[in-house]
Scaffold this active site. Sequence first.
Site, mmCIF file in Angstrom:
data_model
loop_
_atom_site.group_PDB
_atom_site.id
_atom_site.type_symbol
_atom_site.label_atom_id
_atom_site.label_comp_id
_atom_site.label_asym_id
_atom_site.label_seq_id
_atom_site.Cartn_x
_atom_site.Cartn_y
_atom_site.Cartn_z
ATOM 1 N N ARG A 186 -2.470 12.255 3.736
ATOM 2 C CA ARG A 186 -2.927 12.018 2.377
ATOM 3 C C ARG A 186 -1.732 12.168 1.447
ATOM 4 O O ARG A 186 -0.843 12.986 1.676
ATOM 5 C CB ARG A 186 -4.030 13.015 1.984
ATOM 6 N N HIS B 234 -1.214 2.042 2.332
ATOM 7 C CA HIS B 234 -2.349 2.715 2.973
ATOM 8 C C HIS B 234 -3.042 1.791 3.982
ATOM 9 O O HIS B 234 -4.243 1.538 3.909
ATOM 10 C CB HIS B 234 -3.352 3.196 1.926
ATOM 11 N N ASP C 49 2.770 5.953 3.894
ATOM 12 C CA ASP C 49 1.651 5.010 3.883
ATOM 13 C C ASP C 49 0.569 5.450 2.906
ATOM 14 O O ASP C 49 -0.372 4.715 2.652
ATOM 15 C CB ASP C 49 1.058 4.891 5.294
ATOM 16 N N VAL D 11 1.223 9.840 7.069
ATOM 17 C CA VAL D 11 0.046 8.983 7.200
ATOM 18 C C VAL D 11 -1.225 9.795 6.966
ATOM 19 O O VAL D 11 -2.316 9.362 7.322
ATOM 20 C CB VAL D 11 -0.012 8.304 8.591
ATOM 21 N N GLU E 100 -2.867 5.822 -5.920
ATOM 22 C CA GLU E 100 -3.024 4.540 -5.228
ATOM 23 C C GLU E 100 -3.954 3.634 -6.023
ATOM 24 O O GLU E 100 -4.989 4.101 -6.511
ATOM 25 C CB GLU E 100 -3.590 4.765 -3.823
#
Length: 321
Positions: free
Chosen positions: A230, A278, A254, A228, A259
């Site tokens: 980067r 995320h 996540d 969780v 992204e």
Amino acid sequence: MSESTVLVLGSDPPPALDRLTGRARVIFTDEAGLAGRLPTADVLLAWDFTSEAIREAWPERGPKPRWVHTASAGVDQLLCPALVADDTVVTNARGVFEQPIAEYVAGLVIAMAKDFYGSWELQRQRRWQHRETLRLAGTRAVVVGSGPIGRAIGSTLLALGVKVDLVGRRERRGDPHFGLVHAADALNGLLPHADWVICAAPLTDATRGLFGKEAFGLMRPRARFVNVGRGPLVVEPDLIAALREWRIAAAALDVFESEPLPADSPLWDVPHLIVSPHMSGDTLGWRDALAEQFQDNFDRWAAGEPLANVVDKRLGYVPVQ
């Protein structure tokens, strides 16, 4: 203090900055207009904290904002050599995301321990298949990242009866909650004993690619991994190989190197991997909390008081006090 100009990068949806009415001139900009507006701003609010436009547009000389605030815990998206070198103050959203992320991680840990995914899949197939699941109490977690998010994760896992080894940049003894905070160079010695490995570290030159082939090779076959922090903290092809070859039991991501995660990414189809977009810190009302936090700090700015959540730009995070 005369009226300040606050430049806001991103407006979808716009932040609620009602408390600045009559006190500051608020200007919204997109990435294309950022460079042209930076010299006119006293304060820059990086509301779109996923944008890398600040790194590209930050002026090396001439007028520039004296304060930059990002509506995120991480600052890797905006730090660049010119910003690090000058005297502009950078602050972050420390205090907003810690407990929501800790709850999210606890939910993932419980879901993996109790095989909720298996239950949902068997329900879909209308199959009655009794199984035994893992008891959490007494298992051991290594939480990498000793900042507020890592500490909140560790404290939440402790409440579930999980033994927690917290890893930071340097060793600290006598911690009131964890006793010993391990130094980063102790990580490889901790991984072979962990049932859960949780990555909540900031992205720096020292942590990029931290979890790759070597780290996954040190983990137990029954270990579960959660990131969780980067995306670039993980070497994604190495994680894919570790899961497909059953060198670790399961994982949850996540955050990702790219992204949004592309539709053709192999991560979508990796067995025993949970993918989420995320969202671990995003609970109902989170944007309002971010706007309130910025306005509270603006009150300090206007009064000439020290700002909260000042980032050490060379470290890349707010140092632990």
